[in-house]
Write a protein that holds these residues in place. Structure first.
Motif, PDB file in Angstrom:
ATOM      1  N   GLN A  25       0.607  -1.208  -0.160  1.00  0.00           N
ATOM      2  CA  GLN A  25       0.067   0.502  -0.168  1.00  0.00           C
ATOM      3  C   GLN A  25       1.173   1.434  -0.441  1.00  0.00           C
ATOM      4  O   GLN A  25       0.895   1.701  -0.978  1.00  0.00           O
ATOM      5  N   GLU A  45      -2.958   4.429  -7.975  1.00  0.00           N
ATOM      6  CA  GLU A  45      -4.032   4.536  -6.815  1.00  0.00           C
ATOM      7  C   GLU A  45      -4.864   3.236  -6.480  1.00  0.00           C
ATOM      8  O   GLU A  45      -4.797   2.943  -6.055  1.00  0.00           O
ATOM      9  N   THR A  46      -5.728   2.385  -7.764  1.00  0.00           N
ATOM     10  CA  THR A  46      -6.302   1.328  -8.015  1.00  0.00           C
ATOM     11  C   THR A  46      -6.004   0.488  -7.062  1.00  0.00           C
ATOM     12  O   THR A  46      -6.040  -0.493  -6.104  1.00  0.00           O
ATOM     13  N   GLU A  48      -3.706   0.777  -5.041  1.00  0.00           N
ATOM     14  CA  GLU A  48      -3.047   0.929  -3.377  1.00  0.00           C
ATOM     15  C   GLU A  48      -5.018   0.477  -2.154  1.00  0.00           C
ATOM     16  O   GLU A  48      -4.078   0.251  -1.372  1.00  0.00           O
ATOM     17  N   ASP A  49      -5.567   1.351  -3.760  1.00  0.00           N
ATOM     18  CA  ASP A  49      -7.080   0.806  -2.744  1.00  0.00           C
ATOM     19  C   ASP A  49      -7.233  -0.289  -2.406  1.00  0.00           C
ATOM     20  O   ASP A  49      -8.063  -1.140  -1.785  1.00  0.00           O
ATOM     21  N   SER A  52      -5.309  -2.039   0.513  1.00  0.00           N
ATOM     22  CA  SER A  52      -6.222  -1.062   1.646  1.00  0.00           C
ATOM     23  C   SER A  52      -7.707  -2.424   1.510  1.00  0.00           C
ATOM     24  O   SER A  52      -7.542  -2.460   3.316  1.00  0.00           O
ATOM     25  N   LYS A  53      -7.907  -2.930   0.811  1.00  0.00           N
ATOM     26  CA  LYS A  53      -9.210  -3.991   1.040  1.00  0.00           C
ATOM     27  C   LYS A  53      -8.576  -4.880   1.841  1.00  0.00           C
ATOM     28  O   LYS A  53      -8.911  -6.199   2.598  1.00  0.00           O
ATOM     29  N   PRO A  83      -7.391   4.362   2.954  1.00  0.00           N
ATOM     30  CA  PRO A  83      -6.466   4.112   2.170  1.00  0.00           C
ATOM     31  C   PRO A  83      -5.570   5.871   2.237  1.00  0.00           C
ATOM     32  O   PRO A  83      -6.158   6.638   2.981  1.00  0.00           O
ATOM     33  N   LYS A  87      -9.091   8.799  -0.902  1.00  0.00           N
ATOM     34  CA  LYS A  87     -10.105   7.728  -1.088  1.00  0.00           C
ATOM     35  C   LYS A  87     -10.726   7.489  -0.458  1.00  0.00           C
ATOM     36  O   LYS A  87     -10.116   6.679   0.386  1.00  0.00           O
ATOM     37  N   THR A  88     -12.221   6.893  -0.264  1.00  0.00           N
ATOM     38  CA  THR A  88     -12.856   6.102  -0.287  1.00  0.00           C
ATOM     39  C   THR A  88     -13.545   4.485  -0.689  1.00  0.00           C
ATOM     40  O   THR A  88     -13.395   5.021  -1.776  1.00  0.00           O
ATOM     41  N   ALA A  89     -13.349   3.370   0.170  1.00  0.00           N
ATOM     42  CA  ALA A  89     -13.379   1.914  -1.017  1.00  0.00           C
ATOM     43  C   ALA A  89     -14.351   2.044  -0.976  1.00  0.00           C
ATOM     44  O   ALA A  89     -15.482   2.404  -0.250  1.00  0.00           O
TER      45      ALA A  89
END
Length: 89
Positions: A25, A45-46, A48-49, A52-53, A83, A87-89
């Motif tokens: 991440q 960025e995708t 990274e998200d 995070s998940k 994140p 951004k919010t997931a």
């Protein structure tokens, strides 16, 4: 979710998986910040998200088997699962 030899193996696996996802991440966030090509930045960025998940999934699993209460560094809500790009997931 216990392994035949006890929970130590599961502890080690989940702790290492969590550490690796946090490293990933951070890497993707740093690369996105440096990238000047839009579609590559969006990919970073995708990813990274997604990391995070994965962090949230691992933290939830650790909580289900009681690791979150024992592990140092805290794994509660709002820890490294959020994140970093805002951004919010």
């Amino acid at each position: 979710m216990k392994d035949p030899g006890g929970s130590k193996l599961s502890d080690d696996i989940l702790n290492e998986a969590l550490a690796q996802e946090r490293i990933a991440q951070d890497f993707y966030a740093r690369m996105a910040a440096r990238c000047q090509i839009a579609f590559v930045r969006e990919l970073m960025e995708t990813l990274e998200d997604e990391a995070s998940k994965h962090i949230k999934l691992i933290e939830n699993m650790r909580g289900q088997i009681g690791l979150g209460k024992r592990a140092a560094g805290g794994t509660g809500p709002g820890s490294a699962g959020a994140p970093r790009s805002g951004k919010t997931a």
